[in-house]
Design a protein around this motif. Structure first.
Motif, PDB file in Angstrom:
ATOM      1  N   ILE A  90       9.167  -2.447 -10.790  1.00 57.37           N
ATOM      2  CA  ILE A  90       8.997  -1.155 -11.462  1.00 57.37           C
ATOM      3  C   ILE A  90      10.349  -0.616 -11.930  1.00 57.37           C
ATOM      4  N   ALA A  91      11.359  -0.712 -11.070  1.00 58.38           N
ATOM      5  CA  ALA A  91      12.690  -0.209 -11.426  1.00 58.38           C
ATOM      6  C   ALA A  91      13.264  -0.959 -12.623  1.00 58.38           C
ATOM      7  N   PRO A  94      -0.632   8.317 -11.444  1.00 60.84           N
ATOM      8  CA  PRO A  94       0.840   8.406 -11.492  1.00 60.84           C
ATOM      9  C   PRO A  94       1.497   8.617 -10.137  1.00 60.84           C
ATOM     10  N   ASN A  95       0.736   9.179  -9.163  1.00 67.45           N
ATOM     11  CA  ASN A  95       1.356   9.456  -7.867  1.00 67.45           C
ATOM     12  C   ASN A  95       1.435   8.232  -6.964  1.00 67.45           C
ATOM     13  N   ASN A  96       0.744   7.128  -7.330  1.00 63.24           N
ATOM     14  CA  ASN A  96       0.889   5.884  -6.547  1.00 63.24           C
ATOM     15  C   ASN A  96       1.089   4.653  -7.429  1.00 63.24           C
ATOM     16  N   LEU A  97       1.197   4.882  -8.760  1.00 55.30           N
ATOM     17  CA  LEU A  97       1.505   3.830  -9.733  1.00 55.30           C
ATOM     18  C   LEU A  97       0.495   2.691  -9.746  1.00 55.30           C
ATOM     19  N   LEU A 126       6.958   5.711  -1.443  1.00 54.26           N
ATOM     20  CA  LEU A 126       6.907   4.253  -1.443  1.00 54.26           C
ATOM     21  C   LEU A 126       6.265   3.676  -0.192  1.00 54.26           C
ATOM     22  N   LYS A 127       6.226   4.434   0.885  1.00 52.87           N
ATOM     23  CA  LYS A 127       5.560   3.944   2.096  1.00 52.87           C
ATOM     24  C   LYS A 127       4.055   3.835   1.878  1.00 52.87           C
ATOM     25  N   LEU A 128       3.538   4.608   0.904  1.00 49.97           N
ATOM     26  CA  LEU A 128       2.111   4.591   0.609  1.00 49.97           C
ATOM     27  C   LEU A 128       1.772   3.683  -0.562  1.00 49.97           C
ATOM     28  N   LEU A 129       2.798   3.074  -1.164  1.00 46.94           N
ATOM     29  CA  LEU A 129       2.565   2.202  -2.314  1.00 46.94           C
ATOM     30  C   LEU A 129       1.805   0.956  -1.883  1.00 46.94           C
ATOM     31  N   ILE A 155       5.190   9.451 -19.226  1.00 48.80           N
ATOM     32  CA  ILE A 155       4.690   9.807 -17.900  1.00 48.80           C
ATOM     33  C   ILE A 155       5.869  10.001 -16.956  1.00 48.80           C
ATOM     34  N   ASN A 156       5.851  11.119 -16.218  1.00 51.87           N
ATOM     35  CA  ASN A 156       6.826  11.380 -15.169  1.00 51.87           C
ATOM     36  C   ASN A 156       6.089  11.454 -13.843  1.00 51.87           C
TER      37      ASN A 156
END
Length: 507
Positions: free
Chosen positions: A226-227, A298-301, A256-259, A250-251
């Motif tokens: 992603i980065a 957007p909150n978990n991609l 990341l622990k929940l990704l 999109i912003n």
């Protein structure tokens, strides 16, 4: 005799509480002992034989906050054992703690893991930022990293990070991480891009062994993918802030622990495709467009559908639309290559023309001298007087000077030829991938052949030039001395006379 292992060492003790922490550089175990009456003290040190030779061990026993009784690997265990026996013999109800500390050293990229489950717990206890920092610092030491299990019998591998058993063979590949980091810098901003010398390939695994570790590694691969794909990403602890500019802007902020790591790893597939061969700029733009359309939350991609398939289909359409432009660019480069062939020929033609002009001028002079001598004496004798021979030598010297002038001119044109060729290559890097350019230019084969042609021709003409001048010079003075045989004798007499008339040195 049973093999010494960490569990067998711990089984010697009866304890009420155990704290086990294993990090990259250290294993630390603290036991609060319930009783020591039945403890086999003499078995403690032999039970530490599981220690890997590259690591060091420290045992420490503390009785009721008193002075520690210590043992270090490589030391004398008898003193440690006798002191324990002495202290335990008078022990009443005092609290006793036992501490084992193993300092782990990395050798040739290999590092030990003694307690797998606690190592995983330690990784999960770190922030994602700290995990990347650990991996980056250790990978840079050898270009890869091998975790050697001292007890677990499982294997898990990425391209450059291995989790293997004792007695493994082989080493991971040393990846060229900088090339992808440089590409990423040209199209995105990630706040740790220059600090973490890592690529997503370092963490992507496919094995189903050790599922908890595999899930952790693939999460790291997804985050780096992603980065490397999004326009702007900023990592702070376990939080990733991002901005994606595609068909939609999109912003968002992600914990990341929940990704979740999706089974087909879409982000990693897209990353691998973008950073593979082809036009990097076009691929990046297309990937961002499609990802922005498939981004579900957007909150978990998380992505919906098959974004990677959509990207590949869109790219094929894009290629068909641009194939005409590609062919035109290729033909234009081919035409310019033909122009470079002509320039190479002109460079050497200039040198050859100078040789021809110099040769013609000398031949004209010599023919004129011979004709004038024949007309004046009706016979071909004494063609070269001292004046004619000197004048001929002057002409030959001028020809040599002219040679070096032309040689400098050829060198200057050759340097300009090389610079122009490199300018043409760099001019097309915005339109074509570097591999495409090299393929069209046949890895500079024609260019190198042209340079070799110019160098060889210049070499042969230089040899001819000096052979030609040497023949004229030797012929001139040979003919002069043939018709003036007394001259060498007169020169010797002149030197003898000068020597005899020189004033004698004073004593």
């Amino acid at each position: 005799m049973n093999e010494a292992t960490l569990p067998s060492l711990l089984s010697l003790f009866k304890y009420t509480n155990a704290q086990i922490t294993e990090r990259f550089d250290e294993l630390r175990i603290v036991l609060e002992l319930a009783e020591v009456k039945n403890l086999d003290i003499n078995a403690i040190v032999p039970a530490t034989a599981f220690l890997n030779a590259r690591d060091t061990l420290h045992l420490s026993v503390i009785i009721d906050d008193g002075e520690p009784i210590d043992f270090y690997s490589g030391g004398d265990s008898s003193e440690f054992t006798s002191e324990l026996e002495s202290k335990f013999s008078i022990l009443d109800d005092e609290a006793v703690s036992f501490t084992l500390r193993i300092s782990k050293n990395i050798v040739d990229g290999v590092i030990s893991i003694y307690h797998y489950q606690d190592f995983i717990s330690s990784l999960n206890g770190l922030t994602i930022q700290a995990v990347y920092q650990e991996f980056s610092s250790y990978i840079q030491k050898a270009g890869f990293l091998i975790f050697e299990f001292q007890s677990t019998e499982n294997i898990l591998k990425s391209s450059s990070v291995w989790f293997v058993n004792k007695g493994f063979s082989g080493t991971p590949e040393v990846a060229d991480r900088q090339s992808k980091i440089i590409k990423a810098k040209s199209s995105c901003h990630f706040n740790f891009l220059s600090k973490f010398v890592l690529n997503a390939e370092d963490f992507a695994v496919e094995s189903h062994d050790l599922p908890e570790l595999a899930d952790f590694m693939n999460r790291l691969a997804t985050i780096l993918s992603i980065a490397y794909l999004f326009d702007i990403t900023s990592l702070h602890g376990d939080t990733l802030e991002y901005r994606l500019n595609g068909y939609k802007s999109i912003n968002g902020t992600v914990d990341l622990k929940l990704l979740e790591t999706e089974p087909d790893h879409p982000y990693y597939k897209i990353y691998s495709w973008v950073y593979d061969s082809g036009n990097f700029t076009d691929k990046t733009g297309l990937a961002r467009n499609i990802i922005s359309l498939h981004l579900e939350q957007p909150n978990n991609l998380s992505l919906r559908g098959e974004p990677f398939t959509s990207i590949q289909s869109s790219y094929k359409v894009y290629e068909k639309q641009n194939i005409k432009q590609y062919i035109e660019i290729r033909n234009k480069i081919s035409d310019q290559l033909l122009g470079f062939h002509d320039r190479a020929n002109k460079i050497i033609e200039t040198f050859a023309s100078g040789f021809q002009k110099s040769a013609l001028a000398l031949m004209t002079f010599y023919i004129s001298a011979i004709i004038l001598k024949v007309l004046s004496k009706d016979k071909l004798i004494e063609v070269f007087t001292i004046d004619a021979a000197t004048l001929s030598s002057a002409f030959i010297l001028c020809s040599i000077v002219y040679y070096f002038v032309l040689k400098w001119e050829v060198h200057a044109q050759k340097v300009r030829f090389e610079n122009n060729y490199n300018d043409v290559k760099s001019r097309y890097t915005d339109l074509l991938d570097e591999q495409d350019i090299n393929r069209i230019l046949n890895d500079d084969h024609e260019f190198k052949s042209d340079l070799l042609f110019v160098a060889d021709k210049a070499k042969y003409y230089s040899i001819m030039w000096f052979v030609f001048l040497g023949i004229f010079f030797l012929s001139t003075w040979l003919l002069y001395f043939i018709y003036n045989p007394a001259l060498p004798h007169e020169i010797r007499e002149w030197f003898t006379h000068c020597s005899s008339t020189a004033p004698a040195k004073k004593p």
